[in-house]
Design a protein around this motif. Structure first.
Motif, short mmCIF file in Angstrom:
data_model
loop_
_atom_site.label_atom_id
_atom_site.label_comp_id
_atom_site.label_asym_id
_atom_site.label_seq_id
_atom_site.Cartn_x
_atom_site.Cartn_y
_atom_site.Cartn_z
N SER A 1 0.89 -1.11 0.18
CA SER A 1 0.07 0.07 0.08
C SER A 1 0.80 1.34 0.10
CB SER A 1 -0.94 -0.03 1.29
OG SER A 1 -0.36 -0.12 2.36
N PHE A 2 0.40 2.31 -0.03
CA PHE A 2 1.12 3.53 0.08
C PHE A 2 0.75 4.48 1.46
CE2 PHE A 2 0.03 2.80 -4.50
CZ PHE A 2 1.36 3.14 -5.00
N SER A 3 1.74 4.91 1.87
CA SER A 3 1.75 5.91 3.11
C SER A 3 1.20 7.19 2.70
CB SER A 3 3.10 6.01 3.88
OG SER A 3 4.09 6.74 3.07
N ASP A 4 0.80 8.23 3.61
CA ASP A 4 0.39 9.47 3.34
C ASP A 4 1.44 10.22 2.59
OD1 ASP A 4 -1.99 8.83 4.37
OD2 ASP A 4 -1.50 9.80 6.25
N GLY A 5 2.75 9.99 3.13
CA GLY A 5 4.05 10.65 2.46
C GLY A 5 4.24 10.24 1.05
N LEU B 1 -3.87 1.12 -4.50
CA LEU B 1 -4.35 2.40 -3.97
C LEU B 1 -5.69 1.57 -3.15
CD1 LEU B 1 -4.43 4.42 -7.08
CD2 LEU B 1 -3.26 4.96 -4.92
N ARG B 2 -6.29 0.64 -3.86
CA ARG B 2 -7.50 -0.04 -3.00
C ARG B 2 -6.94 -0.56 -1.43
NH1 ARG B 2 -12.17 -3.24 -3.22
NH2 ARG B 2 -11.92 -5.37 -2.39
N HIS B 3 -5.59 -1.07 -1.54
CA HIS B 3 -5.15 -1.55 -0.17
C HIS B 3 -5.16 -0.18 0.72
CE1 HIS B 3 -4.98 -5.08 -2.16
NE2 HIS B 3 -3.87 -5.21 -2.84
N SER B 4 -4.67 0.80 0.16
CA SER B 4 -4.18 1.97 1.17
C SER B 4 -5.74 2.61 1.73
CB SER B 4 -3.66 3.24 0.40
OG SER B 4 -2.61 2.62 -0.44
N LEU C 1 -9.83 5.90 -6.83
CA LEU C 1 -9.61 4.67 -6.20
C LEU C 1 -9.09 4.91 -4.53
CD1 LEU C 1 -7.41 2.91 -8.96
CD2 LEU C 1 -9.77 2.72 -8.31
N LEU C 2 -8.35 5.98 -4.23
CA LEU C 2 -7.90 6.12 -3.05
C LEU C 2 -8.92 6.67 -2.07
CD1 LEU C 2 -5.43 6.30 -1.24
CD2 LEU C 2 -5.22 8.81 -1.60
N LEU D 1 3.38 11.04 -5.11
CA LEU D 1 2.66 10.82 -6.38
C LEU D 1 1.91 11.98 -6.99
CD1 LEU D 1 1.32 7.15 -5.50
CD2 LEU D 1 3.27 7.82 -7.01
N LEU D 2 0.94 12.44 -6.16
CA LEU D 2 0.30 13.59 -6.58
C LEU D 2 1.10 14.86 -6.89
CD1 LEU D 2 -2.44 13.53 -3.67
CD2 LEU D 2 -2.42 12.44 -6.02
#
Length: 460
Positions: A211-215, A357-360, A250-251, A220-221
């Motif tokens: 998954s992705f952390s907030d950082g 992104l779904r896992h995040s 997705l997020l 990415l953004l």
């Protein structure tokens, strides 16, 4: 004058105690191969089959074997047919194509079937559906593992030989099952055979998914926004804006990538919660099932932005409509984004994709205090067992941070684990001992004893 064909006919007869001799088949020679005419109803109808034998005795045994096999088929109420896997595959593709044309869905499955048939038919195409057994499937899997070439290359990034993936074998199994289901509908087989897949490599322990952390989301953004600002033309800028809306949708919704890919505008509705906050009510149809899902409030603004830049926003249009009017495939663009931001793999070496992104989303939702895990699983279209397997082990530790790091001793000063606290405690202890006339204990270092005599073993 027609040519007279001299053909030797040999009857295969068995003796019945009550009925006497019963003719089961007739053998005849064509060129050098023996053929058999087999009857299952006492001579009323016949089925002509090749024994593939050149020897007459071997052909007789083959005819008897075919008779007993087909007799069992007839007793089960199944139809006698010479259909093969290859002929049924054509009918299956035609039926699937008609269904796709009528509903507009399932085109990706049809493409997968056509691709996998190029591998299946050279090996299994000439067999009849009744000949596809568990043993035949196991032999096919071993054949594929020995001869199949992975599409990602023969060697992985660590220099180890790469083997055929389990996902490839699962797609080939699904294609063969689609053919056998058609045979089952036509009463050519009594049941689907068991088609198991072996474990490939060492079985790994179940861990939380990548998954992705907030950082990392912020990285990415930032990268996408810089691509939008530095776009060379309007088309490139539009593609990057679509990618940005895709990532944020997705997020904040947690839907599967397949759900988002085939979602239409009539499947997206805004609705108000009890406190008046707007959320999205989504109708998902991926993974062979239909369900409703509720997004987070943040997804509303991104769907509105997506509708603003969409080139078609009719009820039957896809929300992620590609430049050519078809489904927008973000796989390559998102993978390139991960490579450029050096986020392709997480700290455990697991590959990331748009599905991460779904896992995040799942990690964020189940971290909310007091949120029922069953509700989250139902909203995401999965089971609580899957949620517990892939996420709960990590979340349990993080959610109990206050309990695990709390100081439970009555005197907190007596439990000093910082270097400054230990030095201060040592100075206090030395002052107390000096006032009491005590001396610190001196530890003596003992030297190891040396052997008094060294003896050597003599060789015999």
């Amino acid at each position: 004058m027609p040519r007279v064909r001299e053909t030797e006919y040999i009857e295969v007869v068995r003796e019945e105690p009550d009925q006497g001799p019963v003719r089961e088949a007739v053998l005849f020679l064509r060129d050098t191969i023996w053929y058999a005419r087999i009857t299952y109803d006492g001579g009323k109808t016949y089925q002509r089959l090749s024994t593939r034998k050149r020897d007459r005795d071997a052909a007789r045994q083959a005819a008897l074997r075919m008779f007993y096999e087909q007799s069992g088929v007839a007793k089960l109420g199944l139809k006698l047919s010479r259909a093969t896997v290859a002929s049924l595959a054509e009918d299956m593709l035609a039926e699937k194509a008609r269904r796709v044309a009528a509903t507009g869905r399932g085109s990706h499955v049809l493409r997968t079937y056509r691709t996998k048939l190029n591998v299946l038919l050279p090996v299994l195409g000439k067999l009849q559906p009744s000949q596809i057994t568990a043993k035949v499937w196991d032999d096919y899997v071993l054949h594929r593992l020995g001869t199949g070439k992975p599409k990602l290359g023969d060697v992985d990034k660590y220099g180890q030989p790469r083997r055929l993936s389990r996902g490839t074998l699962e797609q080939e199994r699904d294609t063969l099952r689609a053919i056998l289901r058609l045979a089952l509908e036509r009463k050519l087989i009594a049941a689907l055979p068991e088609m198991a897949l072996p474990r490939l490599g060492v079985r790994k322990k179940m861990v939380s998914r990548a998954s992705f952390s907030d950082g990392e989301i912020a990285i990415l953004l930032d990268r996408i926004n810089r691509q939008i600002d530095g776009a060379r033309n309007s088309e490139t800028k539009w593609n990057n804006r679509m990618l940005l809306c895709y990532v944020m949708f997705l997020l904040h919704s947690g839907v599967r990538t397949n759900d988002a890919r085939i979602m239409q505008w009539r499947d997206v509705r805004e609705m108000a919660r009890g406190d008046g906050t707007l959320v999205l009510r989504l109708w998902c149809r991926g993974k062979g099932m239909e369900r409703e899902s509720m997004s987070q409030p943040e997804a509303v603004a991104w769907v509105r932005e997506l509708r603003r830049i969409a080139r078609a926003a009719g009820p039957d249009d896809l929300i992620f409509l590609g430049p050519g009017g078809g489904e927008y495939d973000f796989t390559v663009a998102f993978r390139k984004l991960l490579v450029e931001t050096k986020l392709r793999f997480d700290s455990a070496g697991r590959a990331r994709s748009a599905y991460s992104l779904r896992h995040s989303y799942a990690m964020r939702r189940i971290m909310e205090p007091g949120l029922n895990l069953t509700y989250v699983a139902e909203n995401m279209g999965t089971s609580p067992e899957m949620m517990a397997t892939h996420y709960l082990s990590h979340v349990n530790v993080v959610s109990m941070v206050d309990v695990l790091t709390a100081n439970t001793r009555e005197n907190a000063d007596a439990y000093l684990m910082t270097p400054e606290g230990q030095r201060a405690a040592r100075e206090v202890a030395q002052a107390v001992m000096a006032a009491a006339g005590l001396k610190p204990r001196q530890e003596t270092v003992r030297e190891p004893k040396r052997p008094s005599r060294i003896t050597r073993r003599r060789s015999a």
